[in-house]
Design a protein around this motif. Structure first.
Motif, short mmCIF file in Angstrom:
data_model
loop_
_atom_site.label_atom_id
_atom_site.label_comp_id
_atom_site.label_asym_id
_atom_site.label_seq_id
_atom_site.Cartn_x
_atom_site.Cartn_y
_atom_site.Cartn_z
N PHE A 1 4.42 1.53 -17.32
CA PHE A 1 4.32 1.16 -15.92
C PHE A 1 4.07 -0.34 -15.83
CE2 PHE A 1 3.00 5.66 -15.66
CZ PHE A 1 3.88 6.09 -14.69
N PRO A 2 4.45 -0.98 -14.74
CA PRO A 2 4.18 -2.41 -14.60
C PRO A 2 2.69 -2.71 -14.63
CG PRO A 2 5.74 -1.67 -12.92
CD PRO A 2 5.23 -0.45 -13.62
N LYS A 3 2.34 -3.85 -15.18
CA LYS A 3 0.93 -4.26 -15.30
C LYS A 3 0.26 -4.41 -13.93
CE LYS A 3 0.69 -4.89 -19.78
NZ LYS A 3 -0.03 -3.96 -20.60
N LEU A 4 1.07 -4.60 -12.89
CA LEU A 4 0.55 -4.76 -11.54
C LEU A 4 -0.31 -3.58 -11.11
CD1 LEU A 4 0.76 -6.09 -8.64
CD2 LEU A 4 2.78 -4.65 -8.34
N TYR A 5 0.04 -2.38 -11.57
CA TYR A 5 -0.68 -1.17 -11.15
C TYR A 5 -1.86 -0.83 -12.06
CZ TYR A 5 3.43 -0.60 -8.29
OH TYR A 5 4.44 -0.80 -7.40
N GLN A 6 -2.10 -1.62 -13.07
CA GLN A 6 -3.20 -1.43 -14.02
C GLN A 6 -3.12 -0.02 -14.63
OE1 GLN A 6 -6.52 -2.34 -11.56
NE2 GLN A 6 -6.14 -4.53 -11.62
N ASN A 7 -4.22 0.71 -14.64
CA ASN A 7 -4.26 2.05 -15.24
C ASN A 7 -4.14 3.16 -14.20
OD1 ASN A 7 -4.53 1.16 -17.87
ND2 ASN A 7 -6.75 1.00 -17.70
N HIS A 8 -3.88 2.82 -12.95
CA HIS A 8 -3.87 3.82 -11.89
C HIS A 8 -2.80 4.90 -12.05
CE1 HIS A 8 -7.03 1.83 -9.72
NE2 HIS A 8 -6.37 0.68 -9.77
N PRO A 9 -1.57 4.59 -12.47
CA PRO A 9 -0.61 5.68 -12.66
C PRO A 9 -1.03 6.67 -13.74
CG PRO A 9 0.53 3.59 -12.52
CD PRO A 9 -0.92 3.29 -12.61
N MET B 1 0.81 -1.19 0.00
CA MET B 1 0.00 0.00 0.00
C MET B 1 0.86 1.26 0.00
SD MET B 1 -3.11 0.91 0.02
CE MET B 1 -4.34 1.99 0.60
N ILE B 2 1.95 1.26 0.74
CA ILE B 2 2.84 2.42 0.79
C ILE B 2 3.49 2.64 -0.58
CG2 ILE B 2 4.95 3.35 1.84
CD1 ILE B 2 2.57 3.34 3.72
N LYS B 3 3.89 1.56 -1.22
CA LYS B 3 4.49 1.65 -2.55
C LYS B 3 3.48 2.22 -3.56
CE LYS B 3 7.39 -1.57 -5.05
NZ LYS B 3 7.58 -2.95 -5.37
N PHE B 4 2.24 1.77 -3.44
CA PHE B 4 1.18 2.25 -4.32
C PHE B 4 0.93 3.73 -4.11
CE2 PHE B 4 -3.40 2.71 -5.33
CZ PHE B 4 -3.36 2.31 -6.66
N LEU B 5 0.88 4.17 -2.85
CA LEU B 5 0.67 5.58 -2.53
C LEU B 5 1.86 6.43 -3.00
CD1 LEU B 5 -1.14 7.71 -1.23
CD2 LEU B 5 -0.02 7.24 0.93
N LEU B 6 3.06 5.91 -2.87
CA LEU B 6 4.24 6.63 -3.33
C LEU B 6 4.21 6.80 -4.85
CD1 LEU B 6 6.93 7.94 -2.56
CD2 LEU B 6 7.98 5.70 -2.89
N LEU B 7 3.86 5.73 -5.56
CA LEU B 7 3.75 5.82 -7.02
C LEU B 7 2.66 6.82 -7.41
CD1 LEU B 7 4.56 4.74 -9.86
CD2 LEU B 7 2.72 3.09 -9.59
N LYS B 8 1.54 6.81 -6.70
CA LYS B 8 0.46 7.75 -6.96
C LYS B 8 0.92 9.18 -6.72
CE LYS B 8 -3.25 5.82 -7.97
NZ LYS B 8 -3.61 5.87 -9.35
N SER B 9 1.67 9.39 -5.64
CA SER B 9 2.15 10.74 -5.34
C SER B 9 3.10 11.23 -6.42
CB SER B 9 2.86 10.76 -3.99
OG SER B 9 1.98 10.44 -2.96
N ILE B 10 3.98 10.38 -6.86
CA ILE B 10 4.95 10.77 -7.89
C ILE B 10 4.26 11.07 -9.21
CG2 ILE B 10 6.88 9.92 -9.30
CD1 ILE B 10 7.84 8.44 -6.75
N THR B 11 3.33 10.20 -9.62
CA THR B 11 2.65 10.42 -10.89
C THR B 11 1.68 11.61 -10.82
OG1 THR B 11 1.05 8.69 -10.31
CG2 THR B 11 2.90 8.06 -11.73
#
Length: 121
Positions: free
Chosen positions: A46-54, A1-11
């Motif tokens: 982006f990696p497929k793991l994150y789908q279209n979220h970035p 979850m932290i990694k996901f939030l960090l990626l979201k913040s950066i993008t």
């Protein structure tokens, strides 16, 4: 979850900053700046793991970057708005599934919360 939030913040920050810089530095109209940000951001792999979220975060960030230069006066403010926006996007991930306008609503809420906090301090 932290990694996901960090990626979201950066993008989100990348979208917000690029739209803001295109508008303020290169004097492009706001809509063109947001459209170019979304178009250029769609080519970033982006990696497929994150789908279209970035990609969605980049576009939501571009909406937040469309605000006036009288409201955002420094790049630090863009960073704060990006953190608020990425957090709101992550928290509302499942809340508004199937409804349109979530990206614009997240962008509006992040800028509105920042301006309210800035007015209170």
């Amino acid at each position: 979850m932290i990694k996901f939030l960090l990626l979201k913040s950066i993008t989100f920050f990348a979208g917000c900053m690029s739209c803001f810089v295109m508008h303020t530095t290169f004097a492009l109209p706001l809509v063109i700046s947001a459209a170019l940000t979304g178009l250029i951001g769609s080519f970033i792999p982006f990696p497929k793991l994150y789908q279209n979220h970035p990609y969605a975060a980049i576009y939501a960030g571009s909406f937040a970057g469309m605000c006036s230069t009288s409201l955002i006066t420094s790049y630090w403010e863009v960073a704060i708005i990006s953190i608020i926006g990425a957090t709101l996007y992550t928290l509302t991930l499942n809340a508004f599934a199937g409804f349109g306008g979530r990206l614009g609503s997240v962008a509006f809420a992040s800028v509105a919360l920042y301006s309210l906090a800035k007015g209170l301090v």
